[in-house]
Scaffold this motif. Structure first.
Motif, PDB file in Angstrom:
ATOM      1  N   GLU A   1       0.770  -1.072   0.164  1.00 30.09           N
ATOM      2  CA  GLU A   1      -0.030   0.082   0.017  1.00 30.09           C
ATOM      3  C   GLU A   1       0.669   1.287   0.117  1.00 30.09           C
ATOM      4  OE1 GLU A   1      -3.380  -0.138   2.852  1.00 30.09           O
ATOM      5  OE2 GLU A   1      -2.691   1.887   3.528  1.00 30.09           O
ATOM      6  N   LYS A   2       0.392   2.271  -0.746  1.00 33.08           N
ATOM      7  CA  LYS A   2       1.101   3.475  -0.645  1.00 33.08           C
ATOM      8  C   LYS A   2       0.062   4.714  -0.471  1.00 33.08           C
ATOM      9  CE  LYS A   2       5.259   5.328  -1.736  1.00 33.08           C
ATOM     10  NZ  LYS A   2       5.882   4.897  -3.075  1.00 33.08           N
ATOM     11  N   ARG A   3       0.409   5.698   0.158  1.00 35.89           N
ATOM     12  CA  ARG A   3      -0.711   6.816   0.366  1.00 35.89           C
ATOM     13  C   ARG A   3       0.011   8.243   0.064  1.00 35.89           C
ATOM     14  NH1 ARG A   3      -5.191   5.690   3.939  1.00 35.89           N
ATOM     15  NH2 ARG A   3      -5.153   3.323   4.608  1.00 35.89           N
ATOM     16  N   LYS A   4      -0.808   8.864  -0.382  1.00 35.16           N
ATOM     17  CA  LYS A   4      -0.369  10.434  -0.490  1.00 35.16           C
ATOM     18  C   LYS A   4      -1.620  11.176  -0.549  1.00 35.16           C
ATOM     19  CE  LYS A   4       1.699  13.492  -4.332  1.00 35.16           C
ATOM     20  NZ  LYS A   4       1.930  13.482  -5.653  1.00 35.16           N
TER      21      LYS A   4
ATOM     22  N   LYS B   1      -4.732   6.560  -2.276  1.00 34.78           N
ATOM     23  CA  LYS B   1      -4.091   5.319  -1.731  1.00 34.78           C
ATOM     24  C   LYS B   1      -4.139   4.212  -2.782  1.00 34.78           C
ATOM     25  CE  LYS B   1      -6.127   2.017   0.764  1.00 34.78           C
ATOM     26  NZ  LYS B   1      -6.787   1.394   1.802  1.00 34.78           N
TER      27      LYS B   1
ATOM     28  N   THR C   1      -3.043   0.270  -3.810  1.00 34.63           N
ATOM     29  CA  THR C   1      -2.445  -0.913  -3.176  1.00 34.63           C
ATOM     30  C   THR C   1      -2.063  -1.795  -4.453  1.00 34.63           C
ATOM     31  OG1 THR C   1      -4.776  -1.974  -3.723  1.00 34.63           O
ATOM     32  CG2 THR C   1      -4.343  -0.898  -1.461  1.00 34.63           C
TER      33      THR C   1
ATOM     34  N   HIS D   1      -7.461   4.310  -4.848  1.00 36.15           N
ATOM     35  CA  HIS D   1      -8.494   5.176  -4.123  1.00 36.15           C
ATOM     36  C   HIS D   1      -8.322   6.452  -3.919  1.00 36.15           C
ATOM     37  CE1 HIS D   1      -9.555   0.920  -2.498  1.00 36.15           C
ATOM     38  NE2 HIS D   1      -8.240   0.678  -2.455  1.00 36.15           N
TER      39      HIS D   1
END
Lengths: 113, 117
Positions: A56-59, A63, A65, A76
């Motif tokens: 997973e990576k968020r900014k 998001k 996956t 997302h």
């Protein structure tokens, strides 16, 4: 040959909801998967990248996956806004410097207020 | 930092005519790509340069398309003669070349919209 699919051509959601876009691929083992945003009349703009060993990576409100077993990435956008309306492209990246990306067709997201 | 520049932004020609597109990448970016994006599709690579050498032109219709990148900076893509199915947006992108194993974030220009009548 490699195949990359974004399962929805268009996605319509209401402001404030979470938008979920799907990217599936076959016959390929990308080292990275990238997501781009494209507005009408403009070139794609890089948003996020996720490596094959990352789940997973968020900014900010984004998001991503990456499931290499399912060969799938989910993108997302939480608390969506009308300004998020655009076409979102996923792209396979071999991870070798200077190699071209393989793009999906894109999903056009429309967020209504 | 200036982005990738392309010109013209729009071009309308008749089939069998010739056309040329120009691209100026971000300063210092060794790798330059030309993509074709047909309406409703994702970008498809036509040709890729690293400095002034061709890395991949396997999807370039060489009987009618040509491209060059003299001096490893600006690039020109030419179509001669054009066909109806060449109507598309032609995108130029550039990226930094780093050591193996690094990702390839690409920076795109605004594109040239070609209409072949």
């Amino acid at each position: 040959s490699q195949k990359i699919e974004q399962n929805s051509e268009a996605l319509n959601i209401q402001e404030g909801k979470t938008a979920t876009l799907t990217c599936n691929y076959t016959n390929y083992s990308p080292a990275y998967l990238q997501w781009y945003r494209q507005d009408p009349g403009r070139g794609p703009v890089f948003l996020l990248l996720i490596r094959e060993n990352e789940k997973e990576k968020r900014k900010e409100r984004l998001k991503v996956t990456f499931d290499t077993t399912l060969k799938q990435s989910l993108f997302h956008i939480t608390a969506s806004q009308p300004a998020d309306s655009a076409t979102y492209l996923c792209a396979l990246d071999s991870g070798y410097a200077g190699t071209a990306l393989i793009f999906g067709k894109g999903t056009t997201l429309s967020v209504s207020s | 930092e200036a982005g990738v520049a392309q010109s013209p932004r729009y071009k309308i020609i008749e089939k069998r005519q010739s056309v040329a597109f120009w691209c100026n990448p971000i300063s210092g970016h060794a790798t330059l790509y030309w993509y074709q994006q047909i309406l409703g599709q994702g970008p498809k690579l036509l040709i890729q340069f690293q400095n002034n050498g061709v890395v991949d032109d396997s999807q370039l219709p060489k009987d009618r398309f040509s491209a060059e990148r003299l001096k490893g900076v600006d690039s020109t893509l030419k179509i001669q003669p054009a066909k109806l199915e060449d109507s598309a947006v032609y995108l130029c992108a550039s990226s930094l070349v780093t050591s193996g194993g690094s990702y390839n974030e690409q920076f795109f220009g605004p594109g040239t919209r070609l209409t072949v009548l």
